[in-house]
Design an enzyme around this catalytic site. Structure first.
Site, PDB file in Angstrom:
ATOM      1  N   SER A   1      81.336  29.015  29.906  1.00  0.00           N
ATOM      2  CA  SER A   1      82.370  29.999  29.603  1.00  0.00           C
ATOM      3  C   SER A   1      82.165  31.325  30.329  1.00  0.00           C
ATOM      4  O   SER A   1      81.045  31.822  30.432  1.00  0.00           O
ATOM      5  CB  SER A   1      82.416  30.247  28.097  1.00  0.00           C
ATOM      6  OG  SER A   1      83.349  31.259  27.793  1.00  0.00           O
TER       7      SER A   1
ATOM      8  N   SER B   1      84.227  33.861  29.160  1.00  0.00           N
ATOM      9  CA  SER B   1      85.014  34.703  28.251  1.00  0.00           C
ATOM     10  C   SER B   1      84.333  36.030  27.950  1.00  0.00           C
ATOM     11  O   SER B   1      84.998  37.065  27.809  1.00  0.00           O
ATOM     12  CB  SER B   1      85.277  33.951  26.947  1.00  0.00           C
ATOM     13  OG  SER B   1      86.166  32.874  27.171  1.00  0.00           O
TER      14      SER B   1
ATOM     15  N   LYS C   1      90.501  23.790  18.079  1.00  0.00           N
ATOM     16  CA  LYS C   1      91.783  24.499  18.010  1.00  0.00           C
ATOM     17  C   LYS C   1      92.643  24.031  16.842  1.00  0.00           C
ATOM     18  O   LYS C   1      93.339  24.844  16.216  1.00  0.00           O
ATOM     19  CB  LYS C   1      92.542  24.347  19.329  1.00  0.00           C
ATOM     20  CG  LYS C   1      91.864  25.057  20.503  1.00  0.00           C
ATOM     21  CD  LYS C   1      92.678  24.948  21.773  1.00  0.00           C
ATOM     22  CE  LYS C   1      91.976  25.653  22.929  1.00  0.00           C
ATOM     23  NZ  LYS C   1      92.763  25.636  24.174  1.00  0.00           N
TER      24      LYS C   1
ATOM     25  N   GLY D   1      97.419  14.828  29.742  1.00  0.00           N
ATOM     26  CA  GLY D   1      96.725  15.158  28.506  1.00  0.00           C
ATOM     27  C   GLY D   1      97.686  15.232  27.344  1.00  0.00           C
ATOM     28  O   GLY D   1      98.888  15.455  27.524  1.00  0.00           O
TER      29      GLY D   1
ATOM     30  N   GLY E   1      96.234  16.700  24.206  1.00  0.00           N
ATOM     31  CA  GLY E   1      95.531  17.535  23.241  1.00  0.00           C
ATOM     32  C   GLY E   1      96.191  18.885  23.057  1.00  0.00           C
ATOM     33  O   GLY E   1      97.330  19.127  23.487  1.00  0.00           O
TER      34      GLY E   1
ATOM     35  N   ARG F   1      95.677   8.782  28.867  1.00  0.00           N
ATOM     36  CA  ARG F   1      94.919   7.673  29.471  1.00  0.00           C
ATOM     37  C   ARG F   1      95.236   6.350  28.813  1.00  0.00           C
ATOM     38  O   ARG F   1      94.946   5.292  29.375  1.00  0.00           O
ATOM     39  CB  ARG F   1      93.415   7.949  29.360  1.00  0.00           C
ATOM     40  CG  ARG F   1      92.915   9.072  30.260  1.00  0.00           C
ATOM     41  CD  ARG F   1      91.460   9.363  29.995  1.00  0.00           C
ATOM     42  NE  ARG F   1      91.257   9.875  28.636  1.00  0.00           N
ATOM     43  CZ  ARG F   1      90.084  10.194  28.125  1.00  0.00           C
ATOM     44  NH1 ARG F   1      88.993  10.033  28.856  1.00  0.00           N
ATOM     45  NH2 ARG F   1      89.979  10.664  26.896  1.00  0.00           N
TER      46      ARG F   1
ATOM     47  N   GLY G   1      92.753  27.171  36.923  1.00  0.00           N
ATOM     48  CA  GLY G   1      93.176  27.890  35.741  1.00  0.00           C
ATOM     49  C   GLY G   1      92.572  29.244  35.442  1.00  0.00           C
ATOM     50  O   GLY G   1      92.682  29.709  34.298  1.00  0.00           O
TER      51      GLY G   1
END
Length: 435
Positions: free
Chosen positions: A27, A29, A70, A140, A142, A165, A241
């Site tokens: 990370s 962050s 999350k 994806g 999620g 997948r 990203g």
């Protein structure tokens, strides 16, 4: 300490803000939030049974939440935004004055910011102009994929297809069922450090998507993911990203601090993080001075230094020359590629590559994941073949004819050597600062 006690302990060192996840070694962050003003900021790695005690009872003002928590964050909150209600996932939690937990999903806002800039600067239009009513494929299913899909639908009017997948509509049927897609977004962790440069789809798949305008990957480490590298080779505009990461952090920090922040901070912090984490890879002819210059450059930049030939010796117990003489050059090149990939996947290094690294095309993408490639261009008349079996066998001039075009093609920066390792290092540091 029990799971509940560890969860409540949560943030360390008096931090009021932090990132909650299970594995956070990759990370960035903390660095981002320090620049945004939401600090001190802690990275909090917890097991599943420790999450609820932290969220409900921990002493914190603001939490970012990443995989795999999350959905837990959304369920544990007292108040949920419309986006969280729809998605069932939250990446931002704020402790209100009355002690209640408020959940938001700034991933939606972060991706929207990245998408808008990508469309404007790389594709020549707004998301609505380019995507309204057209198909966008999101890899994806999620929480991150749901946030990306929500942003594409709400802010660009795209028709979104979520691909997983497993099931009836998978990566293997992507090319046949979604040939008209104009945007491909990877919202899976495939290709994230250290499992890089893996990619969720292959070249044939991208080639078959003939209407494709661009590719986005929400993975931010490495700087260029396997998917981005693949798209770039095919001439398709692509971006990973980091911008989304910084933008979602900015919107989360606004909630943490209770004040608006300038959106202009996003590209500034993005550039600062890139400068901090981007490695420098030195390429050039055998004897060009990559090792001596690299050591000086690493000291100037305050970064670890890696010499691939020395890494080979450490790994195998033999020098490059000994491997080539006993087992052949191909055997050495295989070891060289393995170690180049291992160190090139990391961030913030100075790497001195072997002179023959350019003889394997796969090494180019390994280096481009996270590095600015610098070609040290030294006149062949100043090069020596002593202790270099390939140079001795083939001759410096022949090697130069083969490799010089490759060095120039691979390089982001070319530096004409000064004859001084210190001088070359200072020149490179100056050029990097100007990029």
């Amino acid at each position: 300490m029990t799971a509940r006690e560890r969860g409540r302990a949560g943030l360390s060192g008096g931090a009021e803000f932090g990132l909650l996840g299970r594995k956070l070694g990759h990370s960035w962050s903390r660095q981002i939030h320090e620049r945004l003003g939401s600090a001190p900021y802690d990275l909090v790695e917890l097991e599943p049974d420790e999450v609820a005690p932290l969220v409900r009872d921990g002493a914190w003002r603001g939490l970012n939440v990443t995989i795999p928590y999350k959905r837990d964050a959304a369920m544990l909150a007292d108040v949920r935004s419309a986006a969280v209600e729809r998605l069932g996932a939250a990446n931002t939690l704020v402790r209100a004055e009355d002690g209640s937990v408020v959940a938001e999903n700034t991933d939606v806002l972060g991706f929207t910011w990245m998408l808008a800039r990508f469309c404007r600067e790389r594709l020549g239009g707004s998301p609505r102009e380019l995507l309204d009513g057209r198909e966008a494929v999101v890899l994806g299913t999620g929480g991150a994929a749901q946030a990306v899909a929500y942003a594409l639908e709400e802010h660009a009017g795209a028709r979104v297809s979520l691909i997983s997948r497993t099931g009836d509509d998978t990566y293997t049927t992507l090319a046949q069922r979604h040939a008209g897609a104009v945007l491909l977004v990877n919202a899976t962790p495939v290709g994230m450090y250290p499992a890089c440069p893996a990619t969720p789809v292959d070249e044939g798949c991208l080639v078959s998507l003939r209407a494709l305008l661009g590719v986005l990957d929400i993975v931010y480490n490495p700087r260029r993911t396997g998917l981005v590298l693949l798209a770039e080779r095919l001439g398709i505009p692509a971006e990973s990203g980091l911008a989304m990461l910084v933008a979602q952090a900015l919107y989360a920090s606004e909630l943490f601090q209770g004040r608006e922040l300038d959106d202009a901070l996003v590209p500034k912090i993005e550039a600062a993080i890139t400068a901090q984490t981007q490695s420098v890879a030195l390429i050039g002819m055998p004897g060009a001075g990559k090792t001596s210059c690299g050591r000086r450059l690493a000291r100037l930049l305050g970064r670890p230094f890696v010499d691939i030939d020395e890494a080979v010796r450490t790994e195998t117990g033999r020098s490059a020359a000994e491997i080539i003489e006993r087992d052949g050059e191909d055997s050495f090149r295989r070891v060289e590629t393995e170690l180049t990939g291992r160190y090139a996947a990391r961030s913030g290094l100075v790497i001195a590559c072997g002179g023959g690294v350019v003889t394997r095309e796969e090494n180019r993408d390994l280096l481009r994941q996270n590095a600015t490639i610098v070609f040290l261009d030294r006149p062949t008349s100043e090069l020596s073949s002593e202790g270099r079996p390939v140079s001795q066998r083939r001759g410096i001039e022949e090697l130069a004819r083969e490799r010089l075009p490759l060095y120039r093609a691979w390089a982001d920066v070319t530096v004409e050597c000064t004859g001084s390792a210190a001088g070359d290092a200072e020149k490179i540091a100056g050029l990097l600062g100007a990029l």
